[in-house]
Scaffold this motif. Structure first.
Motif, PDB file in Angstrom:
ATOM      1  N   ASP A  20      -9.855  -1.216   2.270  1.00  0.00           N
ATOM      2  CA  ASP A  20     -11.227  -0.969   1.825  1.00  0.00           C
ATOM      3  C   ASP A  20     -11.367  -1.010   0.299  1.00  0.00           C
ATOM      4  O   ASP A  20     -12.488  -0.958  -0.230  1.00  0.00           O
ATOM      5  CB  ASP A  20     -11.698   0.400   2.333  1.00  0.00           C
ATOM      6  CG  ASP A  20     -11.874   0.416   3.849  1.00  0.00           C
ATOM      7  OD1 ASP A  20     -12.064  -0.684   4.404  1.00  0.00           O
ATOM      8  OD2 ASP A  20     -11.802   1.515   4.435  1.00  0.00           O
ATOM      9  N   LEU A  21     -10.235  -1.033  -0.427  1.00  0.00           N
ATOM     10  CA  LEU A  21     -10.296  -1.015  -1.893  1.00  0.00           C
ATOM     11  C   LEU A  21     -10.621  -2.390  -2.448  1.00  0.00           C
ATOM     12  O   LEU A  21     -10.189  -3.417  -1.900  1.00  0.00           O
ATOM     13  CB  LEU A  21      -8.947  -0.555  -2.478  1.00  0.00           C
ATOM     14  CG  LEU A  21      -8.513   0.880  -2.202  1.00  0.00           C
ATOM     15  CD1 LEU A  21      -7.103   1.093  -2.753  1.00  0.00           C
ATOM     16  CD2 LEU A  21      -9.485   1.874  -2.826  1.00  0.00           C
TER      17      LEU A  21
ATOM     18  N   ASP B  70     -10.107  -1.469  -8.153  1.00  0.00           N
ATOM     19  CA  ASP B  70     -10.066  -0.029  -7.878  1.00  0.00           C
ATOM     20  C   ASP B  70      -8.683   0.543  -8.187  1.00  0.00           C
ATOM     21  O   ASP B  70      -8.551   1.727  -8.487  1.00  0.00           O
ATOM     22  CB  ASP B  70     -10.417   0.240  -6.407  1.00  0.00           C
ATOM     23  CG  ASP B  70     -11.898   0.060  -6.120  1.00  0.00           C
ATOM     24  OD1 ASP B  70     -12.681   0.083  -7.107  1.00  0.00           O
ATOM     25  OD2 ASP B  70     -12.269  -0.100  -4.954  1.00  0.00           O
TER      26      ASP B  70
ATOM     27  N   LYS C 112      -2.500   6.313  -5.582  1.00  0.00           N
ATOM     28  CA  LYS C 112      -3.522   7.206  -5.021  1.00  0.00           C
ATOM     29  C   LYS C 112      -3.514   8.560  -5.726  1.00  0.00           C
ATOM     30  O   LYS C 112      -4.573   9.166  -5.945  1.00  0.00           O
ATOM     31  CB  LYS C 112      -3.270   7.372  -3.516  1.00  0.00           C
ATOM     32  CG  LYS C 112      -4.318   8.226  -2.796  1.00  0.00           C
ATOM     33  CD  LYS C 112      -4.023   8.295  -1.309  1.00  0.00           C
ATOM     34  CE  LYS C 112      -5.073   9.169  -0.611  1.00  0.00           C
ATOM     35  NZ  LYS C 112      -4.841   9.241   0.868  1.00  0.00           N
TER      36      LYS C 112
ATOM     37  N   TYR D 192       0.816  -1.219   0.000  1.00  0.00           N
ATOM     38  CA  TYR D 192       0.000   0.000   0.000  1.00  0.00           C
ATOM     39  C   TYR D 192       0.844   1.260   0.000  1.00  0.00           C
ATOM     40  O   TYR D 192       0.489   2.270  -0.570  1.00  0.00           O
ATOM     41  CB  TYR D 192      -1.013  -0.012   1.156  1.00  0.00           C
ATOM     42  CG  TYR D 192      -0.418  -0.133   2.544  1.00  0.00           C
ATOM     43  CD1 TYR D 192       0.038   0.985   3.238  1.00  0.00           C
ATOM     44  CD2 TYR D 192      -0.343  -1.368   3.172  1.00  0.00           C
ATOM     45  CE1 TYR D 192       0.561   0.858   4.511  1.00  0.00           C
ATOM     46  CE2 TYR D 192       0.181  -1.498   4.445  1.00  0.00           C
ATOM     47  CZ  TYR D 192       0.641  -0.372   5.117  1.00  0.00           C
ATOM     48  OH  TYR D 192       1.163  -0.481   6.375  1.00  0.00           O
TER      49      TYR D 192
ATOM     50  N   GLU E 240      -5.494   1.167   6.137  1.00  0.00           N
ATOM     51  CA  GLU E 240      -6.942   1.126   6.203  1.00  0.00           C
ATOM     52  C   GLU E 240      -7.555   1.435   4.839  1.00  0.00           C
ATOM     53  O   GLU E 240      -8.523   0.792   4.409  1.00  0.00           O
ATOM     54  CB  GLU E 240      -7.457   2.113   7.263  1.00  0.00           C
ATOM     55  CG  GLU E 240      -7.140   1.725   8.698  1.00  0.00           C
ATOM     56  CD  GLU E 240      -5.664   1.916   9.029  1.00  0.00           C
ATOM     57  OE1 GLU E 240      -4.967   2.664   8.281  1.00  0.00           O
ATOM     58  OE2 GLU E 240      -5.175   1.306  10.004  1.00  0.00           O
ATOM     59  N   GLU E 241      -6.999   2.476   4.137  1.00  0.00           N
ATOM     60  CA  GLU E 241      -7.521   2.838   2.812  1.00  0.00           C
ATOM     61  C   GLU E 241      -7.353   1.686   1.832  1.00  0.00           C
ATOM     62  O   GLU E 241      -8.254   1.382   1.040  1.00  0.00           O
ATOM     63  CB  GLU E 241      -6.774   4.070   2.269  1.00  0.00           C
ATOM     64  CG  GLU E 241      -7.104   5.343   3.015  1.00  0.00           C
ATOM     65  CD  GLU E 241      -6.235   6.505   2.573  1.00  0.00           C
ATOM     66  OE1 GLU E 241      -6.704   7.654   2.615  1.00  0.00           O
ATOM     67  OE2 GLU E 241      -5.052   6.264   2.171  1.00  0.00           O
ATOM     68  N   PHE E 242      -6.222   1.030   1.933  1.00  0.00           N
ATOM     69  CA  PHE E 242      -5.944  -0.048   0.993  1.00  0.00           C
ATOM     70  C   PHE E 242      -6.845  -1.260   1.256  1.00  0.00           C
ATOM     71  O   PHE E 242      -7.265  -1.939   0.331  1.00  0.00           O
ATOM     72  CB  PHE E 242      -4.460  -0.441   1.116  1.00  0.00           C
ATOM     73  CG  PHE E 242      -3.937  -1.204  -0.070  1.00  0.00           C
ATOM     74  CD1 PHE E 242      -3.969  -0.667  -1.339  1.00  0.00           C
ATOM     75  CD2 PHE E 242      -3.419  -2.491   0.100  1.00  0.00           C
ATOM     76  CE1 PHE E 242      -3.484  -1.371  -2.427  1.00  0.00           C
ATOM     77  CE2 PHE E 242      -2.933  -3.211  -0.991  1.00  0.00           C
ATOM     78  CZ  PHE E 242      -2.969  -2.643  -2.254  1.00  0.00           C
TER      79      PHE E 242
ATOM     80  N   TYR F 238      -1.126   4.739  -0.344  1.00  0.00           N
ATOM     81  CA  TYR F 238      -2.301   4.536   0.510  1.00  0.00           C
ATOM     82  C   TYR F 238      -1.873   4.219   1.944  1.00  0.00           C
ATOM     83  O   TYR F 238      -0.753   3.744   2.187  1.00  0.00           O
ATOM     84  CB  TYR F 238      -3.151   3.369  -0.012  1.00  0.00           C
ATOM     85  CG  TYR F 238      -3.842   3.654  -1.334  1.00  0.00           C
ATOM     86  CD1 TYR F 238      -5.048   4.361  -1.363  1.00  0.00           C
ATOM     87  CD2 TYR F 238      -3.306   3.174  -2.530  1.00  0.00           C
ATOM     88  CE1 TYR F 238      -5.685   4.596  -2.581  1.00  0.00           C
ATOM     89  CE2 TYR F 238      -3.935   3.412  -3.743  1.00  0.00           C
ATOM     90  CZ  TYR F 238      -5.129   4.122  -3.762  1.00  0.00           C
ATOM     91  OH  TYR F 238      -5.758   4.359  -4.956  1.00  0.00           O
ATOM     92  N   SER F 239      -2.858   4.446   2.883  1.00  0.00           N
ATOM     93  CA  SER F 239      -2.686   3.929   4.242  1.00  0.00           C
ATOM     94  C   SER F 239      -3.187   2.496   4.251  1.00  0.00           C
ATOM     95  O   SER F 239      -3.857   2.044   3.321  1.00  0.00           O
ATOM     96  CB  SER F 239      -3.460   4.777   5.256  1.00  0.00           C
ATOM     97  OG  SER F 239      -4.876   4.645   5.025  1.00  0.00           O
TER      98      SER F 239
END
Length: 657
Positions: free
Chosen positions: A79-80, A84, A110, A67, A75-77, A72-73
């Protein structure tokens, strides 16, 4: 006992169970430690490692760099969804389900930046569920380098393709990898015929005689060479001259390719050859001119001596009766002098000083007469004529052109000792600028006479010297070497050209070019053989004592009163005071102080209708003809006998009456 035995057995089983439990606890701890280690390795791996859930289409496990490399963080990664950040068109998940796979795909960071990655994946089953375990390598910079290299190669090949210079590329196995259109055009071979072929090629320069290889080929290619000049034949058999440059291209110190460029210098070589030929022609002309000056000077002095002998002999014959025993000796002396005069005449012809009696003649008629006379005496020679019926006339000295033809015929006869064939062609041609520059002829209309024999031919050395005076291939005493030299001088003096082409064993061809004339041909009148006398007064002008002495004696023998002058100035002064008495002036062409041309101009100023007979044994650059055109009444060439001077004098004097 039975109870104790049971207890002991139970205690033993308990101990065994405790041992197994201890082992299980130990294994669990080891497994925990190993899992912790794997997680540390997984988390800190330098390449992205992920576990993809096919059903959820999400990454359920991934390491830190997965990530962070995309910005990305964690957490962001998490959720993908997979697509995406992965371009769907860049990969096929079905291939990953089937087994181990290696593929390229494109991911989006990102910040929107796209990156190229190489993925190594394989399917794994965990608790009866299929996942994709994958490791990825960022190849963005490598792809950029490959693209740049490809663009560079395309640019390079575009330059090669459009280059005006023929170019060839070969590899380390000496096989052709590329040729550009210009090389196809130069060699006459198509690309499909050359690509993949191995040197030596059929069209390659400097092939060995047996065709098996190229001289120093390996050394030339691997070491390189700059500006190697050679020649080759193209598919059509045309010879091209080229400069070749071989540039080796190496990688890691090893030979990979050779770039071979060709520069076509055929036109330059032809120009150099033409320049060389012109230079040789100029040098030959300079040499001939120098020889001509020498030959002309010798002939002039020789003619003056012959004039004294011939004049005295002819006067002695006039006083002898035919039965006198001395007549035979005198006539033989006269014949010897005429032969010597002919020899001097050939020298004068070479010296370009003998074109005097100009008339408009039909070359075909002259050729018929001369060839017929030659054929009657040389019956072993078969003569074939192809004469243009519409042939133009020429302005020339008929006797001298006849001499040129006869000299060529004799040269051919000597080259065919066992007999042979002689081919004579005539035609009209128009010389244009390019031909004129090459052949030293002024542009205009010419009559071309071609004479070819089937004789032994000549070597190049003989051909280059055939027009030089005194050059002969005959044994000493068997020839003077003046025949072709005089032909050269006569034709040159007529504003024409004579050249020769020959090869040993293949005969010879002489080509004569004479300027054409639009005038009608004249028929030459025969001169009477009678000796005519007179009683008029004649002024004889000559700077040579021998000519003055014998000339005066001959004229007085014919009944004339004679005044003499040894220079132009003396003659002009004498004529100014006695012009009414003098019926004819015999004027020498070459004199010091005031030459014949200048003297004639002064005489014309005193009397515009003055009667002048020009006399010379030698003249240069058509000066005699120049005086004739000014109004001179006739020309007589030294040496002359009593009969000739008698006829010329009466012809001019009687015409004025």
């Amino acid at each position: 006992m039975n109870d104790n035995s049971s207890v002991h057995k139970l205690e033993k089983e308990i101990r065994e169970l405790r041992g197994k439990l201890d082992n299980l606890e130990k294994e669990h701890l080891e497994l925990q430690d190993r899992e912790s280690l794997y997680r540390v390795i997984f988390k800190n791996a330098e390449v992205p490692v992920t576990l993809l859930d096919f059903e959820l289409n999400k990454l359920v496990e991934f390491n830190t760099i997965s990530y962070k490399s995309l910005g990305y963080s964690k957490e962001e990664f998490r959720d993908l969804y997979f697509f995406d950040f992965v371009e769907p068109v860049s990969m096929d998940l079905n291939e990953t389900r089937k087994g181990s796979n290696k593929f390229e795909c494109r991911v989006k960071a990102k910040n929107g930046e796209e990156r190229d990655i190489m993925v190594y994946s394989r399917p794994v089953e965990i608790k009866e569920k299929l996942y994709a375990l994958a490791a990825a390598v960022d190849i963005t910079e490598q792809k950029k380098a490959e693209t740049a290299l490809r663009d560079s190669e395309e640019f390079s090949f575009s330059l090669l393709k459009k280059s005006p210079i023929p170019i060839l590329v070969i590899d380390e196995e000496l096989k052709v990898k590329y040729i550009n259109p210009m090389l196809e055009k130069l060699t006459g071979y198509e690309k499909k015929e050359i690509i993949g072929t191995t040197a030596p090629f059929p069209w390659w320069p400097d092939r060995d005689e047996d065709g098996s290889g190229v001289k120093s080929w390996n050394e030339t290619v691997f070491a390189g060479i700059d500006k190697f000049e050679t020649n080759f034949k193209n598919r059509q058999g045309d010879t091209f001259y080229v400069i070749i440059t071989v540039t080796p291209i190496k990688k890691d110190g090893k030979f990979k390719y050779a770039l071979i460029s060709w520069v076509d210098i055929t036109a330059r070589r032809h120009a150099e050859d033409e320049e060389k030929e012109l230079r040789e022609q100029y040098e030959r002309a300079q040499r001939m001119e120098a020889l001509g000056t020498l030959a002309g000077g010798i002939a002039h002095d020789f003619n003056n001596l012959l004039m004294g002998v011939l004049g005295r002999t002819s006067m002695m014959l006039l006083d002898k009766i035919p039965e006198d025993p001395d007549c035979k000796h005198l006539r033989e002396i006269e014949e010897y002098v005429k032969n010597a005069a002919d020899l001097a005449g050939q020298l004068l012809g070479f010296a370009r000083g003998g074109k005097y009696e100009i008339s408009c003649i039909d070359p075909n008629r002259l050729i018929d007469t001369t060839a017929g006379m030659f054929g009657r005496t040389k019956k072993e020679i078969h003569i074939h004529k192809r004469l243009d019926k519409r042939l133009w006339n020429v302005e020339a000295d008929q006797g001298q052109i006849n001499q040129v033809l006869m000299n060529i015929f004799i040269n051919a006869w000597q080259a065919m000792p066992g007999g042979g064939r002689l081919y004579i062609n005539t035609e009209n041609i128009e010389v244009r600028d390019k031909f004129s520059k090459l052949k030293d002829l002024k542009p205009g209309k010419y009559v071309k006479i071609t004479i070819t024999d089937t004789g032994t031919g000549m070597s190049k050395e003989v051909m280059d010297r055939i027009f030089e005076p005194f050059f002969t291939t005959k044994e000493r005493g068997r020839g003077t070497g003046l025949g072709m030299a005089s032909a050269y001088g006569i034709i040159s003096n007529h504003g024409g050209l004579i050249d020769v082409y020959s090869r040993e064993g293949e005969g010879s061809t002489f080509r004569v070019y004479l300027p054409a004339s639009e005038k009608s041909a004249e028929i030459k009148k025969e001169i009477s053989g009678e000796i005519t006398c007179g009683d008029e007064t004649i002024l004889l002008i000559d700077d040579e004592d021998i000519i003055i002495d014998v000339g005066r004696s001959m004229l007085e023998k014919l009944g004339y009163d004679v005044f003499t002058a040894k220079s132009g100035r003396e003659a002009v002064n004498l004529f100014r005071g006695r012009k009414t008495e003098i019926s004819l002036i015999i004027l020498d062409m070459i004199m010091p102080d005031m030459n014949g041309n200048e003297t004639f101009d002064h005489l014309k100023k005193i009397d515009p209708d003055v009667n002048v007979l020009l006399s010379s044994g030698y003249s240069v650059d058509e000066k005699a003809n120049e005086i004739m055109l000014k109004g001179c009444k006739g020309f007589i060439q030294k040496p002359f006998n009593l009969k000739t001077i008698a006829q010329k004098v009466r012809e001019i004097i009687d015409t004025r009456k």
